[in-house]
Design a protein around this motif. Structure first.
Motif: not given
Length: 325
Positions: A196-197, A200, A203-204, A233, A236, A240
């Motif tokens: 995830r690190h 993620g 995405l931004e 999306e 991610v 989760e």
């Protein structure tokens, strides 16, 4: 190491060129150059900086390595950092870095510490001349799309591993096996967190290419970048979701351990109760009182033994019906 240095014109491949010819083609509006490097030496980066006029801060980011995923805009060019994720045979994850410089007439991709190649990406781009005419914007999208799609493959293999662990939870377990499952689940959760690190933040970055102010070189390609954004999306969200599944699996496994311990405790309590009756009766007759029932009767011993056996049978049937034994 130089992997490829190719010039294109109007979406068609002109051919391989040498590094010293890059500036000649970059100056032509209808041409662009696509260069691919792998674990380059400082001198190679310096040569690329000179030929393409790369921004000093972006080049320093490449030299320093270990950058988080991001997309930054420098004047009329973009600098993107993306991480590759590869799953080893032992289940651990191996992370690499891909740095991409995208300008009006060039694309420079730099692979660091990764075996992930882009040969298929180049073939895909060259097979679609109308899109390749968009130049670096389309190539940047194709590189992103390939990296993001590889995340799905890693997640699928990790999902299969998680399903196998869940099957083991509900199978017969020894105490050591239960502990091993919890340790594996925790290591699995850690891998998800690390992934995830590494995934993620991109995405931004991709969001900048489809927002209200799109960089000039990406104009006309926002629909394609939206596709990458939606895929990220999903990834991610899937990470989760898998992490929640792992937390639930750990709790279920602990519950199964507690249930197994409860069953053991119940069985021990059952046998203790059955041994308590003859122990109590023997204890009473072990007291040295003069007046005790059947103490001097020749049938006293068989009567006491019979009473003990009857009570034990009754207790056994009761515990059997209760499924405690």
């Amino acid at each position: 190491m130089l992997i490829a240095c190719v010039a294109y014109q109007d979406g068609r491949k002109l051919g391989d060129i040498t590094i010293d010819k890059i500036s000649d083609y970059v100056q032509k509006p209808e041409c662009f150059v696509w260069v691919a490097l792998k674990d380059p030496e400082p001198a190679e980066l310096d040569a690329m900086k000179e030929e393409f006029g790369l921004h000093e801060l972006a080049v320093e980011d490449v030299r320093s390595h270990h950058q988080w995923p991001k997309i930054e805009e420098y004047d009329d060019s973009l600098f993107a950092v993306m991480h590759t994720v590869e799953r080893k045979e032992d289940g651990s994850l191996d992370f690499g870095e891909v740095d991409v410089f995208a300008g009006p007439n060039y694309i420079l991709s730099v692979r660091m510490r990764t075996a992930h190649g882009f040969k298929k990406v180049r073939e895909r781009c060259e097979s679609e001349p109308p899109l390749l005419k968009q130049g670096s914007a389309f190539v940047l999208y194709a590189l992103m799309d390939d990296i993001v799609d590889s995340y799905f493959n890693v997640l699928e293999s990790m999902t299969a591993e998680l399903e196998e662990l869940e099957d083991r939870i509900f199978g017969p377990q020894e105490q050591a096996e239960a502990r091993a499952i919890i340790e594996e689940l925790y290591r699995f959760k850690r891998r998800l967190v690390v992934m995830r690190h590494h995934v993620g933040p991109l995405l931004e970055g991709v969001g900048k290419l489809m927002g209200w102010r799109v960089p000039r070189i990406c104009e006309g390609m926002t629909t394609y970048y939206k596709d990458v954004y939606f895929h990220l999306e999903r990834i991610v969200g899937a990470i989760e979701g898998r992490r929640e599944m792992v937390i639930t699996a750990i709790q279920v496994n602990l519950g199964m351990i507690a249930l197994a311990d409860s069953e053991i405790t119940k069985r021990l309590g059952t046998f203790a109760a059955m041994f308590a009756v003859p122990t109590m009766i023997a204890g009473i007759y072990g007291m040295n009182f003069e007046h005790m029932p059947e103490l001097h009767s020749k049938y006293g011993y068989p009567i006491v033994i019979t009473v003990i056996v009857v009570i034990e049978i009754m207790l056994f049937r009761f515990f059997r019906r209760a499924k405690w034994i």
